[in-house]
Design a protein around this motif. Structure first.
Motif, short mmCIF file in Angstrom:
data_model
loop_
_atom_site.label_atom_id
_atom_site.label_comp_id
_atom_site.label_asym_id
_atom_site.label_seq_id
_atom_site.Cartn_x
_atom_site.Cartn_y
_atom_site.Cartn_z
N MET A 1 0.96 -1.17 0.10
CA MET A 1 -0.02 0.00 -0.09
C MET A 1 0.97 1.21 -0.14
N GLU A 2 0.70 2.22 -0.84
CA GLU A 2 1.37 3.41 -1.17
C GLU A 2 0.67 4.54 -0.82
N LEU A 3 1.13 5.65 -0.42
CA LEU A 3 0.36 6.90 -0.31
C LEU A 3 -0.25 7.31 -1.32
N ARG A 4 0.50 7.39 -2.68
CA ARG A 4 0.07 7.39 -3.75
C ARG A 4 -1.44 7.00 -4.08
N GLN A 5 -1.43 5.50 -3.87
CA GLN A 5 -2.71 5.02 -4.12
C GLN A 5 -3.96 5.47 -3.04
N LEU A 6 -3.41 5.98 -1.83
CA LEU A 6 -4.46 6.41 -1.03
C LEU A 6 -4.93 7.67 -1.50
N ARG A 7 -4.05 8.37 -2.28
CA ARG A 7 -4.46 9.73 -2.78
C ARG A 7 -5.45 9.53 -4.21
N TYR A 8 -5.14 8.44 -4.70
CA TYR A 8 -6.00 7.91 -5.84
C TYR A 8 -7.37 7.63 -5.45
N PHE A 9 -7.34 6.86 -4.34
CA PHE A 9 -9.00 6.58 -3.91
C PHE A 9 -9.64 7.53 -3.48
N VAL A 10 -8.93 8.59 -2.74
CA VAL A 10 -9.52 9.82 -2.20
C VAL A 10 -10.27 10.62 -3.54
N ALA A 11 -9.39 10.77 -4.59
CA ALA A 11 -9.88 11.25 -5.68
C ALA A 11 -10.93 10.54 -6.47
N VAL A 12 -10.90 9.48 -6.66
CA VAL A 12 -11.86 8.55 -7.30
C VAL A 12 -13.15 8.86 -6.49
N ALA A 13 -13.07 8.69 -5.11
CA ALA A 13 -14.32 8.78 -4.06
C ALA A 13 -14.67 10.19 -4.27
N GLU A 14 -13.96 11.26 -4.46
CA GLU A 14 -14.53 12.72 -4.50
C GLU A 14 -15.40 12.93 -5.83
N GLU A 15 -14.75 12.08 -7.05
CA GLU A 15 -15.27 12.48 -8.20
C GLU A 15 -16.45 11.36 -8.62
N LEU A 16 -16.23 10.23 -8.11
CA LEU A 16 -17.11 9.18 -8.51
C LEU A 16 -17.21 8.77 -9.87
N ARG A 69 -8.51 10.10 4.34
CA ARG A 69 -7.99 11.55 4.28
C ARG A 69 -7.09 12.08 5.58
N ALA A 70 -7.37 11.34 6.84
CA ALA A 70 -6.97 11.80 8.01
C ALA A 70 -5.17 11.35 7.99
N LEU A 71 -5.07 10.23 7.25
CA LEU A 71 -3.65 9.58 7.21
C LEU A 71 -2.90 10.42 6.19
N LEU A 72 -3.70 10.90 4.96
CA LEU A 72 -2.84 11.74 4.30
C LEU A 72 -2.56 13.14 4.47
N GLU A 73 -3.50 13.77 5.40
CA GLU A 73 -3.32 14.88 6.15
C GLU A 73 -1.99 14.83 7.13
N HIS A 80 5.69 18.46 5.13
CA HIS A 80 6.00 20.12 5.25
C HIS A 80 7.09 20.17 6.43
N ARG A 81 6.79 19.62 7.49
CA ARG A 81 7.95 19.74 8.57
C ARG A 81 9.19 19.20 8.06
N ALA A 82 9.39 18.20 7.34
CA ALA A 82 10.82 17.88 6.84
C ALA A 82 11.18 18.84 5.81
N ALA A 83 10.39 19.60 4.91
CA ALA A 83 10.85 20.67 4.15
C ALA A 83 11.34 21.80 4.87
N ARG A 84 10.49 22.25 6.04
CA ARG A 84 11.14 23.09 6.43
C ARG A 84 12.68 22.91 7.29
N ILE A 85 12.79 21.65 7.77
CA ILE A 85 14.02 21.23 8.34
C ILE A 85 15.10 21.46 7.18
N ALA A 86 14.57 20.85 6.14
CA ALA A 86 15.40 20.89 4.61
C ALA A 86 15.62 22.05 3.89
N GLY A 87 15.08 23.22 4.59
CA GLY A 87 14.93 24.24 3.70
C GLY A 87 16.36 24.90 3.32
N SER A 88 17.29 24.72 4.02
CA SER A 88 18.61 25.36 3.72
C SER A 88 19.39 24.33 2.91
#
Length: 304
Positions: A1-16, A69-73, A80-88
């Motif tokens: 199971m991958e995060l992108r698959q979960l994003r796909y699931f949410v997209a299909v669920a929202e668009e039907l 949705r909660a898991l993706l959030e 975002h937290r990692a990006a702030r750490i890696a910003g430099s």
């Protein structure tokens, strides 16, 4: 199971609707359907009831949707937290001859973007990303090259091609009435030659061979003056101004597009690089490439 698959699931669920969801996700419909089936196998439940006319969430799909949705959030928050750490952290970006005007500003919140000074053809920049010489590159690339090099790609820009002819006529030109040039220098012009060949095979646009590198620049303008037909302008390095005795003319029937991809290694794990990808490609739109009268070559990652 991958995060992108979960994003796909949410997209299909929202668009039907798998077609609309695939369009929203910028992936092919069959690929989306396959990923949903793979996710259902991994979870051990059916998420959707579907037939030729409709798509509906199953009771299991409806129950899992808010948790997904909660898991993706939470995953986005972690990114975002990692990006702030890696910003430099520096991220090395190569290109061919085009970059978004605000590329540095877009990436400034997530990484320190270093624009590589070596401007090289698309195939060379993609190879540099694959071997680790660059983290990212903006280039023209095909599906089979992405597979061969182990790269991922997102659309970052597109250019509608135009033709150039002698005289002052700026009227529209049918694609089949223009000519695409092919240069014998297959190292420098590999991508353009491939594009032009596919254009000829798929649309009937005639091609003419040259040996002087006149795909762009003043030598290109000399070819235009000698040609009985308008010549297609290549987006690769055309920096010279159009002379007053020549005219640019829009091409239609179909409209021809050249796409620019942002590419990175599929096994990339550095947050700064992945966050830069998101920052540079978020909400870029489709630049008209999916219009009914638009043409992209077979093998273009964004062709539907």
């Amino acid at each position: 199971m991958e995060l992108r698959q979960l994003r796909y699931f949410v997209a299909v669920a929202e668009e039907l609707n798998f077609g609309r969801a695939a369009e929203r996700l910028l992936i092919a419909g069959p690929s989306l359907s396959q990923q949903i089936k793979s996710l259902e196998r991994d979870l051990g439940v059916r998420l959707f009831d579907r037939d030729r006319r409709s798509v509906a969430l199953t009771p299991a799909g409806a129950a899992l949707l808010p948790h997904t949705r909660a898991l993706l959030e939470r995953a986005d928050d972690l990114r975002h937290r990692a990006a702030r750490i890696a910003g430099s952290e520096p991220v090395r970006l190569g290109y061919v001859n085009w970059l978004p005007a605000d590329v540095t500003a877009r990436a400034s919140s997530v990484a320190r973007l270093h624009i590589d000074a070596w401007v090289a053809p698309s195939h060379a920049q993609a190879a540099r990303v694959a071997d680790g010489g660059l983290d990212l590159a903006v280039c023209w690339i095909r599906d089979d090259d992405l597979e061969k090099l182990g790269l991922s790609a997102r659309l970052i820009g597109a250019e509608r091609l135009y033709a150039v002819s002698a005289g002052q006529d700026t009227g529209e030109v049918r694609a089949q009435d223009a000519v695409a040039l092919l240069d014998d220098d297959t190292t420098t012009w590999l991508s353009w030659n491939d594009y032009a060949r596919r254009l000829a095979e798929e649309t009937g646009v005639p091609v003419a061979r040259i040996t002087d590198g006149g795909i762009t620049g003043p030598v290109f303008f000399d070819h235009v003056r000698r040609s009985a037909r308008p010549l297609l302008n290549s987006p690769k390095g055309q920096t010279a101004s159009l002379p007053p005795d020549l005219a640019a003319r829009p091409v239609a029937g179909p409209k021809l597009y050249w796409t620019w991809s942002l590419v990175w290694r599929r096994d990339e794990v550095r947050p700064a690089v992945l966050s830069t990808v998101d920052a540079l490609t978020e909400d870029v739109g489709d630049f008209g490439i999916h219009a009914p009268d638009a043409w992209l070559p077979d093998g273009d990652p964004y062709k539907r």
